[in-house]
Design an enzyme around this catalytic site. Sequence first.
Site, mmCIF file in Angstrom:
data_model
loop_
_atom_site.group_PDB
_atom_site.id
_atom_site.type_symbol
_atom_site.label_atom_id
_atom_site.label_comp_id
_atom_site.label_asym_id
_atom_site.label_seq_id
_atom_site.Cartn_x
_atom_site.Cartn_y
_atom_site.Cartn_z
ATOM 1 N N VAL A 35 -29.005 -18.569 30.062
ATOM 2 C CA VAL A 35 -28.713 -17.582 31.106
ATOM 3 C C VAL A 35 -27.261 -17.140 30.956
ATOM 4 O O VAL A 35 -26.352 -17.968 30.865
ATOM 5 C CB VAL A 35 -28.961 -18.155 32.510
ATOM 6 C CG1 VAL A 35 -28.662 -17.103 33.573
ATOM 7 C CG2 VAL A 35 -30.408 -18.636 32.642
ATOM 8 N N ASP A 142 -40.045 -27.669 40.153
ATOM 9 C CA ASP A 142 -38.745 -28.154 39.685
ATOM 10 C C ASP A 142 -37.663 -27.846 40.721
ATOM 11 O O ASP A 142 -36.602 -27.319 40.392
ATOM 12 C CB ASP A 142 -38.392 -27.534 38.334
ATOM 13 C CG ASP A 142 -37.333 -28.339 37.578
ATOM 14 O OD1 ASP A 142 -37.166 -29.538 37.894
ATOM 15 O OD2 ASP A 142 -36.680 -27.777 36.690
#
Length: 387
Positions: A35, A142
């Site tokens: 990212v 998650d």
Amino acid sequence: MTDLAHSPAAPAPGRVLGGRYRLEALIGRGGYASVYRAIDEHLERAVAVKVFTASTSDGADRARVASETRVLASLTHPSLVTLFDARLDEDPAYFVMELIDGPTLGDRIAGAPLDPVTTASVAADLAEALHVIHERGIVHRDVKPSNVLLRPAPMPSQPPRATLADFGIAYLIDSARVTATGTLIGTAAYLSPEQARGETPTAAADVYALGLVLLESLTGRRAYAQATPHEALVARLVRSPDVPATLPHGWRVLLSAMTAMDPAHRPDAHAVQRAAMRLKTDESEGWNPVPVTLPAPRAEAGPQDVTDRTAVLPADETSEIPAEPARPSRRRAVWLIVAAVLLVAGLAAGIAAAMVWGGTPAPDPTLPALPEPLGEHMRQLLDQVSP
């Protein structure tokens, strides 16, 4: 975890993707993507670009990328990251998301535990986000502090808005799986007992993980802090996390319910959101916080019915909010009424005695100043007992 900063598949900062998105700096990396903070040169705004690595060439990873894209594109909520663009047919594949220019919850906790009011705000935000995705048949799988971004508040007096990110391993209920049955997916420190056993993930697993995240936010330490991931997984199979007795009663009740060993005994995300809002209000006003009673599960709910999964808190663990202490003005009014009644009674007794013994008629009594309409009522009562 792969070090993508040195992977040939990870583009270097400065590269422009799609003739539009100029990568500036690597801000995160995981098992199959990096990212970047980037600039959208067409709109001149900062964005986050998630670039998938070369490992997405196999069929399972392509399905995972496509799944995540569909999830993000279908969701719009202040506590969920917004997807702006997706380029899955380019090399490398990537998509563009809003950039939340704030720390992660993990960064914030590392400095110091959160206060109960801020934790309640984070809990309400994340529970609302989970409710939204669970209603769409999505399980995040998650939920952890590093996947929670804290969006700066518009006003200094307001807490940051917690935003749930990274749907990279989200599971779409009733959709084809992209992992083999029994494969362990998620971060070991926040997995539910059923995930640790390799069972099919449900919305209740997200609620359990959120409970561990909130517990860590309040205490500053992980609930299962064993030396290895294997030890941490084994620990949650044999015991529930320790909820410190030093926490306020309302938090102990809520966290114990969220981290129940049996998924059927946990509240759903909507119930958690309501309880968190109650805790936030009570903490802000200085009450001893007690969450709302969570609704009972429907009798017909099956093991895969995750959208209506709720639980009832034990009867001995719930209590009503204490009644607000009587205000001074109300107590004063009560004493005035009592005093006035005694005064009228005394005057009436005096008048009656004068009539019996033939004494000199007593002068007209004078009432003390009383608030209206109490004063008028006392004057009428005195007229009735006067000769």
